[in-house]
Design a protein around this motif. Structure first.
Motif, PDB file in Angstrom:
ATOM      1  N   VAL A  23       0.843  -1.203   0.000  1.00  0.00           N
ATOM      2  CA  VAL A  23       0.000   0.000   0.000  1.00  0.00           C
ATOM      3  C   VAL A  23       0.878   1.252   0.000  1.00  0.00           C
ATOM      4  CG1 VAL A  23      -1.675   1.331   1.340  1.00  0.00           C
ATOM      5  CG2 VAL A  23      -1.955  -1.139   1.111  1.00  0.00           C
ATOM      6  N   ALA A  24       1.921   1.243   0.839  1.00  0.00           N
ATOM      7  CA  ALA A  24       2.793   2.420   0.931  1.00  0.00           C
ATOM      8  C   ALA A  24       3.472   2.698  -0.408  1.00  0.00           C
ATOM      9  CB  ALA A  24       3.847   2.196   2.025  1.00  0.00           C
ATOM     10  N   LEU A  25       4.027   1.655  -1.025  1.00  0.00           N
ATOM     11  CA  LEU A  25       4.709   1.823  -2.307  1.00  0.00           C
ATOM     12  C   LEU A  25       3.744   2.340  -3.369  1.00  0.00           C
ATOM     13  CD1 LEU A  25       7.455   1.281  -3.751  1.00  0.00           C
ATOM     14  CD2 LEU A  25       6.468  -0.871  -4.533  1.00  0.00           C
ATOM     15  N   THR A  26       2.539   1.760  -3.383  1.00  0.00           N
ATOM     16  CA  THR A  26       1.531   2.179  -4.355  1.00  0.00           C
ATOM     17  C   THR A  26       1.198   3.658  -4.197  1.00  0.00           C
ATOM     18  OG1 THR A  26       0.589  -0.043  -4.351  1.00  0.00           O
ATOM     19  CG2 THR A  26      -0.823   1.726  -5.163  1.00  0.00           C
ATOM     20  N   LEU A  27       0.881   4.046  -2.971  1.00  0.00           N
ATOM     21  CA  LEU A  27       0.491   5.436  -2.743  1.00  0.00           C
ATOM     22  C   LEU A  27       1.646   6.385  -3.081  1.00  0.00           C
ATOM     23  CD1 LEU A  27      -1.613   5.139   0.544  1.00  0.00           C
ATOM     24  CD2 LEU A  27      -2.386   5.256  -1.840  1.00  0.00           C
ATOM     25  N   LEU A  28       2.873   5.980  -2.760  1.00  0.00           N
ATOM     26  CA  LEU A  28       4.037   6.822  -3.041  1.00  0.00           C
ATOM     27  C   LEU A  28       4.178   7.061  -4.550  1.00  0.00           C
ATOM     28  CD1 LEU A  28       6.650   8.147  -1.805  1.00  0.00           C
ATOM     29  CD2 LEU A  28       7.824   6.034  -2.457  1.00  0.00           C
ATOM     30  N   ILE A  29       4.124   5.979  -5.311  1.00  0.00           N
ATOM     31  CA  ILE A  29       4.274   6.108  -6.767  1.00  0.00           C
ATOM     32  C   ILE A  29       3.121   6.915  -7.361  1.00  0.00           C
ATOM     33  CG2 ILE A  29       4.342   4.843  -8.952  1.00  0.00           C
ATOM     34  CD1 ILE A  29       5.803   2.608  -7.511  1.00  0.00           C
ATOM     35  N   VAL A  66       9.460  -7.206  -8.118  1.00  0.00           N
ATOM     36  CA  VAL A  66      10.514  -6.666  -8.972  1.00  0.00           C
ATOM     37  C   VAL A  66      10.916  -5.278  -8.487  1.00  0.00           C
ATOM     38  CG1 VAL A  66      11.032  -5.835 -11.291  1.00  0.00           C
ATOM     39  CG2 VAL A  66       9.893  -8.037 -10.981  1.00  0.00           C
ATOM     40  N   MET A  67       9.913  -4.447  -8.161  1.00  0.00           N
ATOM     41  CA  MET A  67      10.210  -3.093  -7.674  1.00  0.00           C
ATOM     42  C   MET A  67      11.016  -3.141  -6.385  1.00  0.00           C
ATOM     43  SD  MET A  67       6.865  -0.751  -8.523  1.00  0.00           S
ATOM     44  CE  MET A  67       5.550  -1.905  -8.223  1.00  0.00           C
ATOM     45  N   MET A  68      10.629  -4.070  -5.493  1.00  0.00           N
ATOM     46  CA  MET A  68      11.338  -4.154  -4.217  1.00  0.00           C
ATOM     47  C   MET A  68      12.773  -4.641  -4.421  1.00  0.00           C
ATOM     48  SD  MET A  68       9.373  -2.814  -2.182  1.00  0.00           S
ATOM     49  CE  MET A  68      10.131  -3.012  -0.568  1.00  0.00           C
ATOM     50  N   GLU A  69      12.976  -5.569  -5.356  1.00  0.00           N
ATOM     51  CA  GLU A  69      14.343  -6.050  -5.598  1.00  0.00           C
ATOM     52  C   GLU A  69      15.229  -4.934  -6.127  1.00  0.00           C
ATOM     53  OE1 GLU A  69      15.029  -9.920  -7.451  1.00  0.00           O
ATOM     54  OE2 GLU A  69      13.051 -10.564  -6.779  1.00  0.00           O
ATOM     55  N   VAL A  70      14.653  -4.087  -7.008  1.00  0.00           N
ATOM     56  CA  VAL A  70      15.410  -2.934  -7.499  1.00  0.00           C
ATOM     57  C   VAL A  70      15.730  -1.999  -6.343  1.00  0.00           C
ATOM     58  CG1 VAL A  70      15.326  -0.879  -8.960  1.00  0.00           C
ATOM     59  CG2 VAL A  70      14.441  -3.056  -9.810  1.00  0.00           C
ATOM     60  N   PHE A  71      14.724  -1.792  -5.466  1.00  0.00           N
ATOM     61  CA  PHE A  71      14.893  -0.899  -4.319  1.00  0.00           C
ATOM     62  C   PHE A  71      16.032  -1.377  -3.422  1.00  0.00           C
ATOM     63  CE2 PHE A  71      13.749  -0.112   0.164  1.00  0.00           C
ATOM     64  CZ  PHE A  71      13.875   1.266   0.175  1.00  0.00           C
ATOM     65  N   PHE A  72      16.031  -2.683  -3.071  1.00  0.00           N
ATOM     66  CA  PHE A  72      17.070  -3.223  -2.192  1.00  0.00           C
ATOM     67  C   PHE A  72      18.439  -3.169  -2.864  1.00  0.00           C
ATOM     68  CE2 PHE A  72      13.466  -5.585  -0.138  1.00  0.00           C
ATOM     69  CZ  PHE A  72      13.491  -4.803   1.002  1.00  0.00           C
ATOM     70  N   TRP A  73      18.473  -3.449  -4.172  1.00  0.00           N
ATOM     71  CA  TRP A  73      19.710  -3.417  -4.924  1.00  0.00           C
ATOM     72  C   TRP A  73      20.295  -1.999  -4.893  1.00  0.00           C
ATOM     73  CZ3 TRP A  73      20.622  -0.730  -9.581  1.00  0.00           C
ATOM     74  CH2 TRP A  73      21.832  -1.039 -10.215  1.00  0.00           C
ATOM     75  N   GLY A  74      19.407  -0.999  -5.146  1.00  0.00           N
ATOM     76  CA  GLY A  74      19.845   0.391  -5.142  1.00  0.00           C
ATOM     77  C   GLY A  74      20.325   0.825  -3.768  1.00  0.00           C
ATOM     78  N   ARG A  75      19.619   0.394  -2.704  1.00  0.00           N
ATOM     79  CA  ARG A  75      19.987   0.765  -1.348  1.00  0.00           C
ATOM     80  C   ARG A  75      21.364   0.208  -0.998  1.00  0.00           C
ATOM     81  NH1 ARG A  75      16.586  -1.723   3.440  1.00  0.00           N
ATOM     82  NH2 ARG A  75      17.945  -3.413   2.782  1.00  0.00           N
TER      83      ARG A  75
END
Ligand SMILES: [K+]
Ligand SMILES: [K+]
Lengths: 444, 444
Positions: free
Chosen positions: B123-129, B200-209
């Motif tokens: 929900v948080a990711l959705t609302l943020l985007i 997929v979005m979360m994996e990109v997020f963790f990779w970037g972090r």
């Protein structure tokens, strides 16, 4: 020379010889040199037992030309039936896919001499059935035509029907015999026998012989027999009901016929997409629903080890049983208390995927080359060419030269099979011995 | 209550509540009681994030009605994304199909409390985007409209785009913004993010972090990540080239645009079949080739764990890798050095078979109910409804009530999934413990 290459090149050589023959002045009614593209199209259509035509076979070609067409049909049909029957029997020996491919790679076609007996049996059965069909049809045609003409008509249509070739000598295929009970029954019987496969016919033969001899009936029908017959029956029933429903009130097809004729024509419409290609109604005037049902049935096609094309009833059945297995939460696919090997599932996916891609590519190319033709008609034509059916809504002769070339290639690819062609082109597959870990994915 | 039943009934309940809300006088611009079929169609379309419409959302519904539509989209999109992400994560734990089904049978939805954290994150990711998308679009819309109107337009289109819902407040979707670079980029970014899946979005997020923190980069991307991103990229490229080729000289679509605009519109056309449903050109005036490419792309759809529909990029990729395996004579299907489990192959076949059958059934029923509409347009509409895309050649509002009901059912079946619906209806599958012998068949 590997088996896939031999098969692919064999068909190609036969097509080219046929093209040469059909351009000769002696082959044409007009007595002049024929158009090469027309000859190539007709030769491909005959060798691949498709039946799509750009000229009227009965009036464009001379008696000699018609004989050449018939010969090409017979050689193409027999060749395909023999090749697939041999593959079917090889598979029966429980080879895995890798073994089978390796076998195909190493086994030169000359080593198949043990198959000579099989080829003889196939040729004998084919000629017997075709002869019986010809005699039966002669009794009908002789009421209208002279003896010589009736003989030729009966022979040509019998060979064409058993080979699921769809070539006819009447300009309107069999529309003028739409309500003739004997012609309908003879032709549909030949189509069904030609499309059910040699192995199924032989199993019925042995079963019947054992019963007649009063032997204790211990014949155990193969999985191929059960799947081919039951799926064919289901498709026939489905088509019959579907066409009756879709065309019942269409004044251009069934609408103006009486009830028995409606049933007879629906029956024929349901049999002919088993890649036969004869028609007793004008497909150009069918409802969209009817065309759509025909496209679906044509794509499925006939049974393996037969003269027919399409992805085959067995492939369709595997997909169906897979779906059932998923819905029942099972991990293995069962069919008549036999487990379907996983290699077969992979191959079924490959066949369907490759076939769909080929049809899509052909459809896109034809719509690009002839943008004015309605999409449904193009899709119908592409599936008809791919599944070697030969039904048409009437656009074949009028498409551009480029589209004709696309149709020629589609007929060839559809006949030898996408996988067979790729195996022939790619050559030696090297099985890897590395084991990779499994990982899951969410599908659907 | 099993998981499949909960999901199916949940969507149904939301649709019915939405229908009730959208018939209220307060929901309509006219202030009168609304037509029930129109409300049911709109509510289904919104909950299933499809975007097919029978009335113009911006003028038929009042502000409150539009708010209800937006709420239904958000709940439907989030609900689906959450449910499929949970299933994806459960699958990640190496459950077999049988275990998974058994799990779904025994696991009551209340027991999924461990998933609360996951739902919060989604929900948080959705609302943020969505918020970022809305802010970006506000800066464009505010150049034309008042602040209040711009806010509403930006919010509505951002939520609709991220949820791949395709609902818009302009009567012509986004045709008037066809050549607007910012709107094209914002909307396509939202569509792609919404269609790639939470994981997929979360994996990109963790990779970037990890990269930012200077940690030794040991992130190992999952198979789902690799398959979803590479297949999506391939489809985008394929669509871009396909549409550019097919429509380049069509005066009704790309023909009269300059080169940069041609690229921009082709890009949008290639992104929107990832089941978004917005359009910047009139699909009713597209070439047949373009329509056909769109149909194929729509059927494939988006990636699992996303808001999008279709058979999913992963399913398509499995079919593709199967075909490659067959051509290389391999017995197991590999993808990025991981073996695809056989249960997954069976499931992929089930999904595709069930989906094709649903689309065929819907198409046949609509052609029977509205025989005057051209086949391509009906097929386009049926695939659009099934894959929850929402693109249309413009026939949605004019089809008969029966066809509208068929479309409503198709949207629902397409959203919950054929397999999920069947599991919900059939209930408890009992895995058999009998092992049957294998037997081979010839396919193709
Ligand atoms: K044929
Ligand atoms: K959509």
């Amino acid at each position: 020379m590997t088996v896939p290459r031999t098969i692919c090149l064999g068909f190609l050589a036969l097509i080219l010889v046929g093209t040469g023959l059909l351009t000769l002045p002696i082959s044409l009614q007009s007595g002049q040199w024929g158009d090469v593209l027309t000859a190539l199209f007709t030769s491909t259509s005959a060798v691949c037992v498709t039946g799509l035509v750009v000229v009227d076979t009965g009036t464009y070609f001379s008696g000699f030309g018609q004989f050449c067409v018939l010969l090409l049909i017979q050689l193409g049909g027999l060749g395909y039936m023999t090749a697939t029957t041999i593959l079917l029997l090889l598979l029966g020996r429980r080879f895995g896919l890798r073994d089978k491919v390796a076998l195909q790679q190493t086994l030169d076609i000359e080593e198949l001499s043990g198959a000579v007996q099989l080829v003889k049996s196939i040729v004998a059965l084919t000629l017997l059935i075709e002869l019986m069909g010809a005699i039966a049809m002669f009794s009908v045609f002789s009421q209208t035509y002279s003896t010589g003409r009736s003989l030729w008509l009966a022979l040509f249509h019998s060979v064409s029907a058993f080979n699921n070739a769809g070539f006819g000598l009447f300009p309107d295929s069999l529309i003028s015999y739409a309500t003739s009970v004997p012609i309908n029954l003879i032709i549909t019987a030949l189509i069904i026998l030609g499309g059910i496969g040699y192995q199924v016919m032989m199993e019925v033969f042995f079963w019947g012989r054992d019963r007649l001899k009063g032997k204790p009936n211990r014949t155990c029908f193969s999985l191929n027999f059960k799947v081919a017959t039951s799926t064919t029956l289901a498709l026939l029933l489905l088509g019959f009901v579907g066409f009756l429903g879709a065309e019942f009130r269409n004044p251009n097809t069934l609408g103006q016929l009486d009830a028995p004729a409606k049933f007879l024509v629906s029956w024929f419409m349901s049999v002919t997409p088993r890649t036969a290609g004869f028609n007793t109604i004008d497909y150009g005037r069918m409802t969209t629903t009817g065309l759509f049902i025909t496209i679906a049935l044509m794509f499925v096609g006939a049974s393996p080890g037969s003269t027919g094309g399409g992805i085959k009833t067995t492939t369709m059945r595997i997909l169906f049983e897979c779906t059932r297995a998923v819905l029942r939460g099972k991990e293995e696919v069962l069919c008549y208390r036999r487990q379907i090997p996983n290699t077969l599932l992979i191959k079924a996916i490959g066949v369907v995927f490759g076939s769909v891609m080929t049809v899509i590519l052909a459809t896109v190319l034809i719509t690009l080359a002839d943008p004015s033709i309605e999409f449904t008609l193009v899709l119908f034509e592409a599936v008809s060419a791919f599944a070697t059916v030969g039904l048409s809504t009437g656009i074949t002769a009028s498409v551009s030269a480029l589209s004709k070339v696309v149709l020629i290639i589609t007929m060839y690819v559809g006949r030898v099979g996408v996988l067979m062609l790729m195996l022939a082109l790619l050559g030696d597959p090297k099985p890897s011995s590395i084991n990779y870990p499994q990982e899951n994915l969410l599908v659907g």
